[in-house]
Design a protein around this motif. Sequence first.
Motif, short mmCIF file in Angstrom:
data_model
loop_
_atom_site.label_atom_id
_atom_site.label_comp_id
_atom_site.label_asym_id
_atom_site.label_seq_id
_atom_site.Cartn_x
_atom_site.Cartn_y
_atom_site.Cartn_z
N LEU A 257 0.83 -1.20 0.00
CA LEU A 257 0.00 0.00 0.00
C LEU A 257 0.87 1.25 0.00
N PHE A 258 1.98 1.20 0.72
CA PHE A 258 2.90 2.34 0.77
C PHE A 258 3.51 2.58 -0.61
N VAL A 259 3.86 1.52 -1.31
CA VAL A 259 4.41 1.66 -2.66
C VAL A 259 3.37 2.24 -3.61
N TYR A 260 2.14 1.74 -3.52
CA TYR A 260 1.06 2.28 -4.37
C TYR A 260 0.85 3.76 -4.10
N SER A 261 0.87 4.14 -2.85
CA SER A 261 0.69 5.54 -2.50
C SER A 261 1.85 6.38 -3.04
N ALA A 262 3.07 5.87 -2.96
CA ALA A 262 4.24 6.59 -3.47
C ALA A 262 4.14 6.78 -4.98
N LEU A 263 3.63 5.78 -5.69
CA LEU A 263 3.48 5.90 -7.14
C LEU A 263 2.46 6.98 -7.50
N LEU A 264 1.39 7.08 -6.73
CA LEU A 264 0.41 8.15 -6.97
C LEU A 264 1.06 9.52 -6.77
N ALA A 265 1.86 9.64 -5.72
CA ALA A 265 2.54 10.91 -5.45
C ALA A 265 3.53 11.24 -6.57
N ALA A 266 4.21 10.22 -7.09
CA ALA A 266 5.17 10.44 -8.17
C ALA A 266 4.47 10.90 -9.44
N VAL A 267 3.32 10.31 -9.75
CA VAL A 267 2.54 10.74 -10.91
C VAL A 267 2.13 12.20 -10.75
N ALA A 268 1.70 12.56 -9.54
CA ALA A 268 1.33 13.95 -9.28
C ALA A 268 2.50 14.89 -9.52
N GLY A 269 3.70 14.50 -9.08
CA GLY A 269 4.87 15.33 -9.29
C GLY A 269 5.25 15.46 -10.75
N ALA A 270 5.14 14.37 -11.50
CA ALA A 270 5.46 14.40 -12.92
C ALA A 270 4.50 15.29 -13.70
N LEU A 271 3.25 15.32 -13.31
CA LEU A 271 2.27 16.18 -13.97
C LEU A 271 2.40 17.64 -13.52
N TYR A 272 2.90 17.83 -12.34
CA TYR A 272 3.03 19.18 -11.76
C TYR A 272 4.10 20.00 -12.48
N VAL A 273 5.23 19.38 -12.80
CA VAL A 273 6.39 20.11 -13.31
C VAL A 273 6.14 20.83 -14.63
N PRO A 274 5.60 20.17 -15.67
CA PRO A 274 5.41 20.90 -16.94
C PRO A 274 4.39 22.02 -16.83
N GLN A 275 3.49 21.96 -15.87
CA GLN A 275 2.49 23.00 -15.73
C GLN A 275 3.02 24.19 -14.93
N VAL A 276 3.84 23.92 -13.93
CA VAL A 276 4.40 24.99 -13.11
C VAL A 276 5.67 25.56 -13.74
N GLY A 277 6.44 24.70 -14.42
CA GLY A 277 7.62 25.17 -15.14
C GLY A 277 8.91 25.12 -14.36
N ILE A 278 8.93 24.47 -13.21
CA ILE A 278 10.16 24.40 -12.42
C ILE A 278 10.05 23.26 -11.42
N ILE A 279 11.19 22.68 -11.08
CA ILE A 279 11.28 21.72 -9.98
C ILE A 279 12.61 21.98 -9.29
N ASN A 280 12.57 22.20 -7.99
CA ASN A 280 13.80 22.46 -7.24
C ASN A 280 13.75 21.72 -5.90
N PRO A 281 14.87 21.69 -5.17
CA PRO A 281 14.90 20.92 -3.91
C PRO A 281 13.88 21.38 -2.88
N GLY A 282 13.36 22.59 -3.03
CA GLY A 282 12.36 23.05 -2.08
C GLY A 282 11.13 22.17 -2.03
N GLU A 283 10.88 21.41 -3.11
CA GLU A 283 9.72 20.52 -3.13
C GLU A 283 9.88 19.36 -2.16
N PHE A 284 11.13 19.07 -1.76
CA PHE A 284 11.37 18.00 -0.79
C PHE A 284 11.10 18.46 0.64
N SER A 285 10.91 19.74 0.84
CA SER A 285 10.82 20.30 2.18
C SER A 285 9.80 19.55 3.05
#
Length: 375
Positions: A257-285
């Motif tokens: 279940l933890f792996v499934y949840s992590a994959l959903l979060a990863a998909v969200a991040g991959a979709l987020y970047v082209p729309q926002v236009g940036i990815i930096n270490p602050g997202e790990f905060s």
Amino acid sequence: MGATFAATTTRWVVGILFVLTLLASMANLLIPQDSALHVSTYTITLLGKYLCYALLALAVDVVWGYCGVLSLGHAAFFALGGYGMGMYLMRQIGDRGVYGNPELPDFMVFLNWDALPWYWFGMDQFWFAMLMALLVPGLLAFVFGWLAFRSRVTGVYLSIMTQALTYALMLAFFRNEMGFGGNNGLTDFKDILGFSLQSDNVRVVLFATTAFMLAAAYVASHFIMSSRFGRVIVSIRDSEARTRFMGYRTENYKVWLFVYSALLAAVAGALYVPQVGIINPGEFSPINSIEVVVWVALGGRGTLYGAIIGAILVNYAKTRFTAILPDGWLFALGALFVLVTLFLPKGIAGLLAKIKPAKGSGNGDGGVAAEGASS
């Protein structure tokens, strides 16, 4: 009745997403800009960002609301998925960068790198980049979950470990020698799959794709939680010792279940970047992970749809408050959280469950919300 309510809720969520996405997209592409009904490209991008956050909140609700695992590190999986997409987008820039190097991104040229690092190879292929954007967070979640859950780490100790994980990754990605852009991260993207990211059509497609992925994730999560696997997960949340005594390998259920949840979060991040236009270490905060937990709590954990409502509502409020109260928007958001905690202890989903007809009550998503809020 519980299963009927859950199925009805799923249809409503998918239907609302479809209708709103269709209307917003048509209002952007078909209605003239001087019309009051026109939806700007900026608004489309903002809505897409909200839906990415909703998908991230859904990922957290799956493990926290249903399994009782409070993760304060899902920002790590979100950011790793975002970096996978960001690396692909950086490779698409080619010789159009500031330094005109067809192979090396601008930040590598600036830092006097001579060659592309081995872990950047293949990232110019969309399919490979997306595979890595899912494989790396999924593998990290599996290894972390396998070690933590088999060691029977639970409660606040597990939460601290997940927070330490995302903080360690943030510190690592801040370093220039890691090869991910250091403090500035990855930005100045041009194209995706050969189409300009500045195009209105591309922005609408990204928004619609995000809505589709959110709907698909919601349906998949509902199916999982309505299955035998889901019932075992809820029993682990309510009493893991009893579930283990009945013969279930509870750590295996929690890991997957933890792996499934992590994959959903990863998909969200991959979709987020082209729309926002940036990815930096602050997202790990770590504060980002804590904020996601607040979204889920406000919406109502253990309901799925409550996580979506909470994420969209809080981020919309943040957008409005930063414009109206630029110096005091944090206080406004804090007041909102306090009011919800005092008057809606089960979140917005709990309020909706109260006002629905009594015949619609049961132990479905709404019932789980009540159980999750009290456990």
